[in-house]
Enzyme design. Structure first.
Site: not given
Length: 416
Positions: A256, A332, A334
């Site tokens: 990331s 999160d 992602r």
């Protein structure tokens, strides 16, 4: 597994007005849902879902469809469970009753699926809850919401499905064995999200290779492959070292992007050290891939919001998760589905995953990748990031030992 049906069989039943069972895992305790096309909902089907699944049915729909109806999120995404996008509940304005009965709910559900519906056709709040699917469907997020909308679209219908979680007699999420028995008892087809992802991966491609160039680095010469996501137009950069399309087990880092850690040398995280270690390990191995996902900055919240989160951590003593929530963001946000497509496009099939985060590997096998090993990649903590790393270990399940250098002053860590 012979007990499960093919995607083609499930789509055919949906087109014929029948319900199907959709399971997230075929061999583990996990959620299974009843699914049908929302446009075919009746009082009988709504009643069946409520009684037999033992949970209220909800409507899953594409973002574009819900946006056209001007429906909005029920709460901020920071407080939504499992990254779900739960919308404000609605009733169809035209119903005569309160919206509670199966007849009223079915009328609202059909109205939500009607391509001619307009925002004025609904009142809020009501008794039918819509869920918003992510663009790209299960190739972006492997959830029941996305899977049911994908199935509706594959049935050549509106991107709107009716789903209900199946609970067992104790009121818990049913396991695969119970779900198979449930499907047999009610003569329903049953399939898995895993199989749906595999089907879409075989028939669709959501990335495009834009450029390819040698990239000499301090660790050796990599080849950079620049991909573009056809879902959201975001770039994905793959750094490839050596031959990786030969079927052998391959070291992989799904990284990331972190401007502060990767480029500026920030000590507030371990990202830069993990990237450097990954490149060193891959170069030493003679082969491997790093997929660099730039828009994952700050676990998906972006550089400005990440710095605002840093400010809250310093001023109010919040940890990294609490700071995200205070800013209205989830822990999160992602996803790695598009990154998995990049790996598959490069010819990888068996990967040794460089990560401390066990969630990164979940579901990758559905994209044609077999994770044969999770390889830990741990940097030594420092007084500035020890709390951040502890939070990742204790609240996010990261595999971190956090061995501190013997000479490090414990008082610095306590004050960080």
């Amino acid at each position: 597994m012979l007990d499960f049906n093919t995607i083609e069989e499930v789509v055919e039943d949906l087109q014929n007005g029948r319900m199907v069972v959709l399971v997230d895992e075929c061999e583990a305790v996990g959620e299974g849902v009843l699914v049908m096309l929302a446009e075919q909902a009746t009082a009988t089907s709504v009643n069946f879902m409520t009684r037999c699944a033992s949970s209220p049915p909800v409507v899953a729909a594409s973002r574009k469809h819900l946006k056209a109806l001007e429906l909005h999120l029920q709460v901020s995404k920071a407080h939504e469970p499992m990254d779900a996008s739960i919308m404000v509940s609605v009733n169809a304005r035209a119903i005569a009753g309160t919206g509670v009965s199966a007849q009223d709910r079915a009328a609202t559900i059909r109205k939500l699926a009607d391509p001619d519906s307009v925002p004025e056709d609904f009142v809020q709040p009501g008794h039918v809850t819509p869920l918003q699917a992510q663009p790209g469907g299960v190739l972006r997020r492997a959830g029941h919401t996305e899977a049911s909308v994908d199935l509706a679209q594959m049935a050549d219908c509106q991107p709107v499905a009716l789903i209900a979680a199946i609970l067992d007699e104790a009121g818990a999420l049913a396991d695969a064995s119970y779900l198979l028995d449930f499907a047999r008892e009610h003569d329903l087809k049953i399939t898995t999200i895993h199989d749906l992802i595999a089907h879409r991966r075989r028939t669709e491609k959501l990335i495009r290779l834009e450029a390819q160039s040698p990239m000499p680095t301090r660790y050796g010469e990599f080849t950079a492959y620049a991909y573009r996501s056809l879902v959201d137009d975001n770039p994905y950069l793959a750094l490839v070292y050596g031959e990786v399309a030969d079927g052998r087990d391959t070291l992989v880092r799904m990284h990331s992007g972190c401007l502060t850690g990767d480029a500026l040398g920030s000590l507030l995280c371990d990202c830069g050290e993990q990237l450097a270690q990954s490149m060193q390990l891959i170069a030493a191995e003679g082969r491997g891939v790093i997929v660099y996902i730039q828009h994952h900055e700050g676990r998906g919240i972006g550089i400005l919001h990440k710095l605002k989160a840093y400010e809250l951590q310093q001023q109010q003593g919040l940890d990294t998760i609490e700071a995200n929530h205070a800013l209205g963001h989830p822990m999160d946000s992602r996803d790695y589905g598009i990154g998995a497509q990049v790996l598959y496009d490069l010819g990888l099939r068996r990967v040794r995953f460089l990560t401390n985060n066990p969630k990164k590997r979940v579901g990758l096998d559905a994209y044609g990748l077999t994770v044969v090993e999770q390889v830990p990649i741990e940097a030594a903590p420092n007084p500035h990031n020890i709390r951040y790393l502890t939070t990742k270990r204790d609240k996010m399940g990261h595999a971190l030992l956090l061995k501190r250098p013997a000479a490090e002053d414990e008082n610095h860590a306590k004050s960080a």
